[in-house]
Motif scaffolding. Structure first.
Motif, short mmCIF file in Angstrom:
data_model
loop_
_atom_site.label_atom_id
_atom_site.label_comp_id
_atom_site.label_asym_id
_atom_site.label_seq_id
_atom_site.Cartn_x
_atom_site.Cartn_y
_atom_site.Cartn_z
N ALA A 38 25.68 36.59 36.70
CA ALA A 38 26.49 36.80 35.49
C ALA A 38 27.36 38.04 35.64
N ALA A 39 26.81 39.11 36.23
CA ALA A 39 27.58 40.34 36.43
C ALA A 39 28.73 40.07 37.38
N ARG A 40 28.45 39.29 38.41
CA ARG A 40 29.50 38.99 39.40
C ARG A 40 30.64 38.23 38.72
N ASP A 41 30.28 37.27 37.90
CA ASP A 41 31.32 36.51 37.21
C ASP A 41 32.14 37.39 36.27
N ALA A 42 31.43 38.29 35.57
CA ALA A 42 32.13 39.16 34.62
C ALA A 42 33.08 40.10 35.36
N ILE A 43 32.64 40.64 36.49
CA ILE A 43 33.50 41.53 37.27
C ILE A 43 34.70 40.75 37.80
N ALA A 44 34.44 39.53 38.26
CA ALA A 44 35.52 38.69 38.76
C ALA A 44 36.58 38.50 37.66
N ASP A 45 36.12 38.24 36.44
CA ASP A 45 37.07 38.07 35.33
C ASP A 45 37.90 39.32 35.12
N GLN A 46 37.26 40.49 35.24
CA GLN A 46 37.99 41.72 34.98
C GLN A 46 39.04 41.99 36.06
N LEU A 47 38.70 41.65 37.31
CA LEU A 47 39.69 41.83 38.39
C LEU A 47 40.86 40.86 38.20
N ARG A 48 40.53 39.65 37.84
CA ARG A 48 41.56 38.64 37.62
C ARG A 48 42.46 39.07 36.48
N GLY A 49 41.84 39.58 35.42
CA GLY A 49 42.60 40.05 34.25
C GLY A 49 43.58 41.15 34.64
N TRP A 50 43.14 42.04 35.51
CA TRP A 50 44.02 43.13 35.96
C TRP A 50 45.26 42.55 36.64
N LEU A 51 45.04 41.57 37.51
CA LEU A 51 46.16 40.97 38.24
C LEU A 51 47.13 40.26 37.29
N VAL A 52 46.56 39.53 36.36
CA VAL A 52 47.41 38.79 35.44
C VAL A 52 48.22 39.77 34.57
N ARG A 53 47.57 40.85 34.13
CA ARG A 53 48.29 41.85 33.33
C ARG A 53 49.39 42.50 34.14
N LEU A 54 49.10 42.77 35.41
CA LEU A 54 50.10 43.40 36.27
C LEU A 54 51.32 42.48 36.41
N ALA A 55 51.05 41.20 36.58
CA ALA A 55 52.15 40.23 36.71
C ALA A 55 53.04 40.26 35.47
N ALA A 56 52.41 40.39 34.30
CA ALA A 56 53.18 40.35 33.06
C ALA A 56 53.90 41.68 32.84
N ALA A 57 53.22 42.80 33.12
CA ALA A 57 53.76 44.09 32.70
C ALA A 57 54.61 44.76 33.79
N ASP A 58 54.32 44.53 35.03
CA ASP A 58 54.98 45.30 36.08
C ASP A 58 55.14 44.49 37.37
N PRO A 59 56.06 43.52 37.34
CA PRO A 59 56.22 42.63 38.51
C PRO A 59 56.55 43.39 39.80
N VAL A 60 57.23 44.52 39.70
CA VAL A 60 57.58 45.25 40.91
C VAL A 60 56.33 45.76 41.59
N ARG A 61 55.46 46.33 40.76
CA ARG A 61 54.19 46.83 41.30
C ARG A 61 53.34 45.67 41.82
N LEU A 62 53.40 44.56 41.14
CA LEU A 62 52.68 43.38 41.61
C LEU A 62 53.19 42.98 43.00
N GLY A 63 54.53 43.06 43.15
CA GLY A 63 55.12 42.75 44.45
C GLY A 63 54.56 43.65 45.54
N GLU A 64 54.44 44.94 45.23
CA GLU A 64 53.87 45.88 46.22
C GLU A 64 52.45 45.48 46.55
N PHE A 65 51.71 45.15 45.51
CA PHE A 65 50.32 44.75 45.72
C PHE A 65 50.24 43.52 46.61
#
Lengths: 367, 575
Positions: free
Chosen positions: B300-327
């Motif tokens: 369960a912890a692994r799944d929750a952490i996975a969600d949080q990492l995924r959430g970070w990526l999705v937020r980055l895509a929405a808020a800062d595409p340039v930084r996402l590009g670097e990533f």
């Protein structure tokens, strides 16, 4: 343009880190296509040794027979080559894949399998190795053809022989033993062995999910439905994306079909139907088709025979797909039985197709 | 009074040292854990402290925890005696005494004699002396023994373990295991605890911590929190590419004591672009306390952490595409690996990750918008072969020959995998009359290339300057390998390979002659069959070279003979 030996070595080394599967196989094949033109016998040998592993573990075992036999022929014809030394244990190890493959393709005569086992045993002995793994695979063949007496005999030889570096790993070896215990109804022994295995430090790519998979039915049969569900959840999470685990996925379909989870089973079946044309081997396809046939039979019994099942772009009624799957399983079983001169595979397929639901339903953990 | 353990202590010490723990250095962790547990047992407001000294190689650990009674001291090691299996050792830890006893036993890794001097408030003080040969002594309530409540553990040196008992090593180990502990720990008066969790501070603090502890300047830091596992922490995004195969190790603390620096089970395997540091109050350690027990809470912890990492990526895509590009430039492999299993990541790859095509870099979303269907080839060589020809037919091709690309493309709707031989369907047929008239020539050409396992076709296609194209597929390449191997193996295997050939469909590679090419048209019209044959050989060889195909010895012979033959014709006279 020709690649240099250095280019090809570099390309090959970049495949080391990739997980087994189509990407890794394609990358190795790219080197394989150019290797003979590069004129370096060592490279030609190395890339085929690696291709054998990639095919065997990446869901294309038929092709592993080609590269393995190439290497074996060279190994025997020209035994002095210094680069063979580093691979000799791997080659002995790969004999185990070959036994599995011979058995899994009905076009390979059974006599060839026994000849292969004898050859394997001779080579293991000549190399000064133990023959624990040979007994293991003699047992696998006996179980496949349905020779219970021989299966019991080789099982005894297998479990009482000392392990060595050619034995399957400390996860896969007991996993194999569990199959025998389960098929002879010794569920408590299978559970004890499986649980003892899961606390070991397992490092193999197939573990611990394969042991977890094998524990589902013993738990279910001994009234431990929730433990079975937990094993279902843990193993399915790992195997659902890998066609080389199609045989294990079949057990999940069957599990869903007999535990009151036909709806979840249908969801899985739709997810994995695209694997049917590229099933790793006929034996795996037979098992998958039998489990799918059982699942679809249950849907019909529940009154959903007309339920649409997505298959690629189109949909098929459950009833129609069920008949197709049962037919596939029966045809393949008949081919195996004809080769083996027994009726074991057909009996096995009928057992699966006609399985009765468990008395108690199990709630699957929803993840 | 002298007693003997009910178990063979040597056996237990041997089990611990050779099978349970990776290194004797864990004795410091075990001593710290015992001290912290004893302090916690006093109550929440108690200000704990632990003082370690290393004088002359003698390790002494003093805590102001709850201390033990005489009865507890007797019970101490009996608890362990009842467990013989490794896993039961792990469960024995759930009791305070079992935990304490196992912790103490681990000290025999570096000591031959252990002395414990302890007192619980309101009880007489107790002295316990244990020897590694299995004897122990207990003395209680001796006159004048009225030490403060708490415990003092003294380790008398064991030969061969000097390195583990030096001041420097003990300071280093105390910091490694215990720097986050909520009590003050000193080693010879050097403070080794920091008192706070690194992710409790500002973002800048976290970045600095990441750089100091993990050895890299993080690209970003993602706070983690999984309440059901009592887990808090941070994920540090690696600034450079990591191999997807090295499932990165994460630093895990349990109740603020370091469990291990390289736990891999905490994250799903796709998350190889971060290194995490976390503390959990609920996750369970294995018996060795060097790894996490794989139970449903960990899942369960692994799944929750996975969600949080995924959430970070999705937020980055929405808020800062340039930084996402670097990533993405750094971690495209990780993101692609993730996209294999995860639909949201798949959309991210589709929208943002530029792919190589025969008309330049483009995202899959762009390609779909412009062309409706995305076509790809899954092999770098095939891509190079086809890039120019496909472009001439206005076919945009994605090069999916790199790790994961083909698996990702296969997951998307409206994508088509193109086998090189599919390209011929895009070529124009030669008109019926012309092709039928050329049958004798084509039949002769086919006979000529039969020995090389190649099929001859005539089509008309762009670019017209290209006389011939050699097209192969994965299945054709396998067919070649199969044929070459059948010539090499013994009878047993020849049979088996026959069965393989029947089970696996095999195509032949194709040589597609281009009727739009003036030279090909002239060759088709040659009256001299010998010269036409040499010309076909030469076209075959040239198409192999042009398409980056491997040249087998048979191909090299053919190239050679056609070159010499054509040269003979060119200079005239008897050949």
């Amino acid at each position: 343009m020709a690649y240099s030996v250095e280019d090809l070595r570099e390309m090959l080394s970049r495949t080391y880190g990739l997980p087994y599967g189509p990407g890794k196989t394609a990358a190795i094949e790219q080197v394989l296509r150019h290797t003979d033109a590069a004129g370096d016998p060592e490279l030609s040998f190395d890339v085929r040794m690696m291709a054998t592993d990639a095919y065997a573990l990446g869901g294309e075992p038929a092709k592993s027979m080609v590269t393995f036999s190439w290497c074996l022929a060279e190994f025997d014809r020209d035994p002095g080559r210094d680069y063979h030394e580093a691979w000799s244990d791997t080659l002995l190890w790969q004999f185990k894949y070959m036994v599995d493959d011979f058995v899994s393709f009905p076009g390979v005569p059974l006599a060839r399998t026994y000849a292969l086992l004898d050859d394997m045993e001779r080579r293991y002995r000549e190399a000064g190795e133990q023959t624990q793994a040979v007994y293991h695979y003699r047992h696998v063949v006996a179980r496949h053809v349905g020779d219970d007496e021989a299966a019991a005999h080789w099982y005894e030889r297998w479990v009482t022989a000392p392990r060595d570096e050619l034995s399957d790993c400390i996860g896969c070896d007991p996993r194999g033993m569990m199959s025998h215990l389960i098929s002879t109804g010794r569920y408590a022994d299978a559970i004890e062995l499986g649980e003892a295995t899961l606390v070991q430090p397992l490092v193999c790519v197939q573990q611990p999910q394969s042991v977890q998979n094998a524990l589902m039915f013993p738990y279910l049969r001994t009234g431990r439905g929730q433990d079975a569900a937990e094993m279902q959840r843990r193993s399915y999470r790992v195997i659902k994306n890998d066609v080389s685990d199609m045989g294990d996925v079949a057990e999940h379909l069957e599990f869903c079909a007999v535990t009151g989870n036909e709806h979840r089973g249908l969801e899985m079946l739709e997810r994995h139907l695209s694997w049917v044309p590229r099933a790793p081997s006929p034996v795996v396809l037979m098992d998958f088709a039998a489990s799918a046939g059982l699942l679809l039979r249950r849907l019909i019994e529940l009154g959903h025979g007309d339920a649409p099942v997505r298959r690629g772009e189109e949909t098929v009624p459950a009833r129609e797909l069920g008949a197709e799957m049962a037919g596939t399983a029966r045809d393949l079983a008949a081919r195996f039985d004809a080769r083996n001169g027994t009726a074991a595979r057909s009996a096995g397929v009928e057992r699966t197709l006609g399985a009765t639901p468990n008395e108690v339903t199990v709630t699957l953990n929803d993840r | 009074m002298s007693n003997t353990f009910q178990v063979d202590l040597r056996g237990i010490v041997d089990l611990l040292s050779h099978h349970l723990y990776a290194s004797p250095r864990v004795y410091i962790r075990e001593l710290l854990q015992n001290a912290v547990d004893a302090i916690t047992a006093v109550g929440p407001d108690h200000v704990g402290r632990v003082a370690i000294t290393t004088t002359d190689g003698v390790i002494r650990v003093v805590d102001n925890g709850i201390g033990l009674t005489e009865a507890q001291v007797h019970e101490l090691l009996a608890t362990i005696g009842r467990s013989s299996k490794r896993d039961e050792l792990g469960f024995a830890r759930h009791e305070f005494l079992g935990q304490f006893g196992i912790g103490l036993l681990s000290c025999f890794l570096v000591a031959d004699e252990i002395r414990v001097h302890t007192r619980q408030a309101g009880q007489p003080a107790v002295r316990w002396i244990g020897f590694s040969d299995g004897r122990y002594e207990v003395r209680a309530g001796e006159d004048g023994d009225d030490r403060e409540p708490g415990t003092e553990v003294t380790l008398l040196p064991r030969r061969g373990s000097e390195e583990f008992r030096t001041h420097e090593t003990v300071v280093r180990l105390a910091r490694l295991y215990g720097s986050l502990l909520p009590v003050d720990v000193t080693v010879d008066d050097v403070l080794t605890t920091t008192g706070t969790l690194p992710w409790a501070g500002s973002r800048a603090d976290m970045l600095r911590y990441g750089a100091e502890t993990l050895g890299f300047a993080p690209f970003d830091v993602i706070p983690l929190s999984v309440p059901e596992a009592g887990l808090t922490g941070a994920a540090f995004v690696l600034p450079t590419a990591a191999s997807p195969a090295t499932r990165g190790g994460h630093r895990v603390y349990l109740k603020r004591m370091l469990l291990a620096e390289s736990v891999s089970e905490l994250l799903p395997e796709w998350a190889f672009f971060v290194r995490c540091v976390v503390d959990s109050t609920e996750l369970r350690p294995t018996a060795s306390r060097e790894a996490l027990y794989d139970d449903s809470l960990l899942a369960a912890a692994r799944d929750a952490i996975a969600d949080q990492l995924r959430g970070w990526l999705v937020r980055l895509a929405a808020a800062d595409p340039v930084r996402l590009g670097e990533f993405l430039r750094v971690h495209h492999l990780g993101v692609k690996a993730l996209a294999l299993h995860d639909d949201e990541m798949l959309r991210l790859v589709e929208q943002w990750l530029p792919m190589e095509t025969n008309t330049g870099l483009a995202t899959l979303a762009d390609l779909r918008e412009r062309h409706g269907v995305v076509r790809y080839v899954d092999d770098v060589d095939q891509f190079r072969q086809l890039a120019a020809v496909a472009a001439a037919q206005d076919v945009v091709l994605v090069n999916a020959g790199y790790a994961y690309d083909r698996d990702i493309l296969a997951r998307l709707p409206d994508v088509e995998r193109m086998d090189p031989s599919d390209l011929t369907t895009r070529f124009e047929s030669v008109d019926r009359g012309t092709e039928l008239a050329l049958r004798p020539f084509l039949a002769a050409a086919q006979r000529r290339l039969d020995r090389l396992g190649c099929e001859v076709l005539l089509r008309s296609y762009e670019p017209g300057r290209l006389p011939a194209l050699y097209l192969t597929s994965r299945s054709a390449a396998f067919g070649k390998e199969l044929a070459a191997t059948r010539d090499k193996v013994d009878d047993l295997w020849a049979d088996v390979l026959g069965a393989v050939a029947a089970a696996v469909p095999v195509d032949r590679p194709q040589l597609v002659l281009n009727h739009s090419n003036p030279l090909v048209r002239r060759i088709c019209g040659l009256g001299d069959p010998e010269l036409a044959g040499l010309a076909v050989d030469a076209l075959y060889g040239q198409a192999l070279l042009l398409g980056y195909h491997p040249i087998r010895p048979a191909d090299a012979d053919l190239l050679n003979s056609s070159f010499l033959g054509l040269l003979g014709h060119a200079v005239g006279g008897e050949v």
